[in-house]
Design an enzyme around this catalytic site. Structure first.
Site, PDB file in Angstrom:
ATOM      1  N   GLU A  15      72.867  41.076  -7.344  1.00  0.00           N
ATOM      2  CA  GLU A  15      71.632  40.363  -7.006  1.00  0.00           C
ATOM      3  C   GLU A  15      71.884  39.237  -6.003  1.00  0.00           C
ATOM      4  O   GLU A  15      71.094  38.295  -5.894  1.00  0.00           O
ATOM      5  CB  GLU A  15      70.995  39.826  -8.285  1.00  0.00           C
ATOM      6  CG  GLU A  15      70.619  40.916  -9.257  1.00  0.00           C
ATOM      7  CD  GLU A  15      70.011  40.380 -10.539  1.00  0.00           C
ATOM      8  OE1 GLU A  15      68.849  39.932 -10.493  1.00  0.00           O
ATOM      9  OE2 GLU A  15      70.696  40.401 -11.568  1.00  0.00           O
ATOM     10  N   PHE A 180      64.578  55.277 -20.150  1.00  0.00           N
ATOM     11  CA  PHE A 180      65.104  54.424 -19.089  1.00  0.00           C
ATOM     12  C   PHE A 180      66.539  54.050 -19.437  1.00  0.00           C
ATOM     13  O   PHE A 180      66.821  53.646 -20.569  1.00  0.00           O
ATOM     14  CB  PHE A 180      64.261  53.161 -18.933  1.00  0.00           C
ATOM     15  CG  PHE A 180      62.913  53.408 -18.329  1.00  0.00           C
ATOM     16  CD1 PHE A 180      62.740  53.371 -16.955  1.00  0.00           C
ATOM     17  CD2 PHE A 180      61.816  53.704 -19.127  1.00  0.00           C
ATOM     18  CE1 PHE A 180      61.497  53.609 -16.383  1.00  0.00           C
ATOM     19  CE2 PHE A 180      60.574  53.947 -18.573  1.00  0.00           C
ATOM     20  CZ  PHE A 180      60.410  53.898 -17.194  1.00  0.00           C
ATOM     21  N   LYS A 182      69.713  51.594 -18.487  1.00  0.00           N
ATOM     22  CA  LYS A 182      69.907  50.309 -17.824  1.00  0.00           C
ATOM     23  C   LYS A 182      71.322  49.782 -18.062  1.00  0.00           C
ATOM     24  O   LYS A 182      71.854  49.927 -19.167  1.00  0.00           O
ATOM     25  CB  LYS A 182      68.928  49.264 -18.389  1.00  0.00           C
ATOM     26  CG  LYS A 182      67.466  49.661 -18.374  1.00  0.00           C
ATOM     27  CD  LYS A 182      66.603  48.571 -19.012  1.00  0.00           C
ATOM     28  CE  LYS A 182      65.121  48.920 -18.963  1.00  0.00           C
ATOM     29  NZ  LYS A 182      64.289  47.849 -19.541  1.00  0.00           N
ATOM     30  N   SER A 188      66.948  42.232 -12.018  1.00  0.00           N
ATOM     31  CA  SER A 188      66.231  42.694 -10.821  1.00  0.00           C
ATOM     32  C   SER A 188      66.138  44.207 -10.735  1.00  0.00           C
ATOM     33  O   SER A 188      66.026  44.768  -9.653  1.00  0.00           O
ATOM     34  CB  SER A 188      66.890  42.139  -9.537  1.00  0.00           C
ATOM     35  OG  SER A 188      66.764  40.747  -9.479  1.00  0.00           O
ATOM     36  N   SER A 323      57.512  36.210  -6.244  1.00  0.00           N
ATOM     37  CA  SER A 323      57.993  36.256  -7.626  1.00  0.00           C
ATOM     38  C   SER A 323      56.903  35.862  -8.614  1.00  0.00           C
ATOM     39  O   SER A 323      56.081  34.984  -8.354  1.00  0.00           O
ATOM     40  CB  SER A 323      59.202  35.337  -7.805  1.00  0.00           C
ATOM     41  OG  SER A 323      60.311  35.811  -7.073  1.00  0.00           O
TER      42      SER A 323
END
Length: 365
Positions: A15, A180, A182, A188, A323
């Site tokens: 990030e 999902f 991860k 992010s 954001s």
């Protein structure tokens, strides 16, 4: 006298780029009547740099990025020092403002450095940062606090690489498709993939394994994505909820930072009961990890059942121009500049509170 703020950005993380954009926005928005701002950039190798154009130089890869500096964690003489031919020259700093998303910045590591040096800093402490970064630990704490979550499994990279068949079988029988996958310690949406069949599941594990040794697999639902910002130390307040309508299949990295087609609906179109419940749950999640300063709490609102699930907490949310964290507070009634001032004040107050703690055994009474 103005407070001297060190905005620290970049870092050894996936990030890195997002951090630079956030830091640039923060440095520009800090109240110049209250603060003198010094930007400290950390390059991808971990070296620290200082200078008026350090963000631009890091973004363009133009080395040297500025003047080389280092951080000393000696409480007797802590902080930033300029590295010169004659030795180290101190750079006076009153408060450190880390804007380091992801590993080596949001995970408690740099917070530990600040704690060792005994200097004031912005945001969550070591424990909250580490727990908020590690999705597996975070979910265990949320479960302990009886906060609702979608079904999930935790898988180690070593399990996947040495014996993947039992992992696939567990995912298919316990969670089903879609899921999902991860990395446990990344933000992010870096390294996150949606899998709707076995082939996509294998690809998703391969991608997530690039970023972490621990992976989280979550049951997929058809949700509205709702977020709430929180602010405070012991006394915590929550913003109005906002909804993200992603331009992609889900709110992935491109939808967050590259494409400009995702929509933010603030406040989210919810009835009063669900709005109140989301705000209450956001504060509960913040307290479950012993948060301080700021966090953004993300929820999944099931379109089919109306159930609300806590997704995750982000202890150092993005502060770019698009954001959600500052936008939610702006609609709630706190401007971007005022929000930054409050966050700094909270960091100073937490540091002052910590100074009350004895560092040696004292007689009773």
């Amino acid at each position: 006298m103005k407070q001297r703020i060190a905005v620290i950005c970049g870092g050894r993380s996936g990030e890195h780029e997002v951090s630079l954009v956030s830091a640039k926005s923060i440095a520009a928005a800090l109240d110049s009547s209250r603060f003198d701002v010094q930007v400290i950039g950390i390059d991808r190798s971990g070296s620290w740099w200082m200078g008026p154009d350090v963000i631009e130089h890091l973004q363009s890869g133009r080395s040297p990025y500025g003047e080389r500096v280092c951080f000393l964690a000696d409480p007797a003489q802590p902080g930033i020092f300029l590295i010169t031919h004659a030795g180290l020259r101190p750079v006076p700093i009153d408060v450190f403002f880390p804007v380091l998303h992801g590993p080596n910045g949001e995970d408690g590591t740099i917070q530990g450095l600040f704690e060792t040096a005994n200097v004031p800093y912005v945001g969550c402490g070591v424990l909250a940062s580490a727990c908020g970064m590690d999705k597996a630990v975070m979910k265990a704490l949320f479960a302990q606090a009886d906060l609702p979550q979608v079904p999930y499994s935790v898988v180690l990279r070593s399990q996947w690489e040495t014996n993947r068949e039992p992992v696939i079988e567990e995912v298919e029988t316990k969670l089903g498709y879609p899921v999902f996958v991860k990395p446990a310690n990344m933000g992010s949406s870096v390294g996150i993939s949606k899998a709707s069949d076995r082939e996509e599941l294998i690809d998703a594990f391969t991608e997530a394994c690039r970023y972490d040794r621990k992976l989280v697999v979550e049951k997929g639902i058809d949700p509205r994505e709702i977020e709430v910002s929180v602010l405070g130390n012991d006394e915590v307040t929550a913003s109005v909820p906002g909804e993200i309508v992603p331009c992609n299949d889900f709110y992935d990295y491109d939808a967050k930072y590259i494409d400009d087609n995702s929509r933010l609906v603030i406040p989210a179109e919810l009835d009063e009961a669900n709005t109140d419940r989301l705000r209450k749950m956001a504060v509960q999640a913040f307290k479950a990890i012993d948060g301080s300063g700021l966090s953004r709490v993300d929820f999944l609102f099931d379109k089919q059942t109306g159930e609300i699930y806590l997704n995750e907490i982000n202890t150092l949310p993005g502060f770019t121009s698009i954001s959600m964290y500052p936008k939610l507070w702006a609609v709630t009634g706190i401007s971007y500049s005022e929000l930054l001032s409050r966050i700094i004040d909270l960091g100073v107050a937490r540091h002052a509170e910590k100074q009350r703690n004895a560092t040696e055994r004292l007689p009773k009474g």
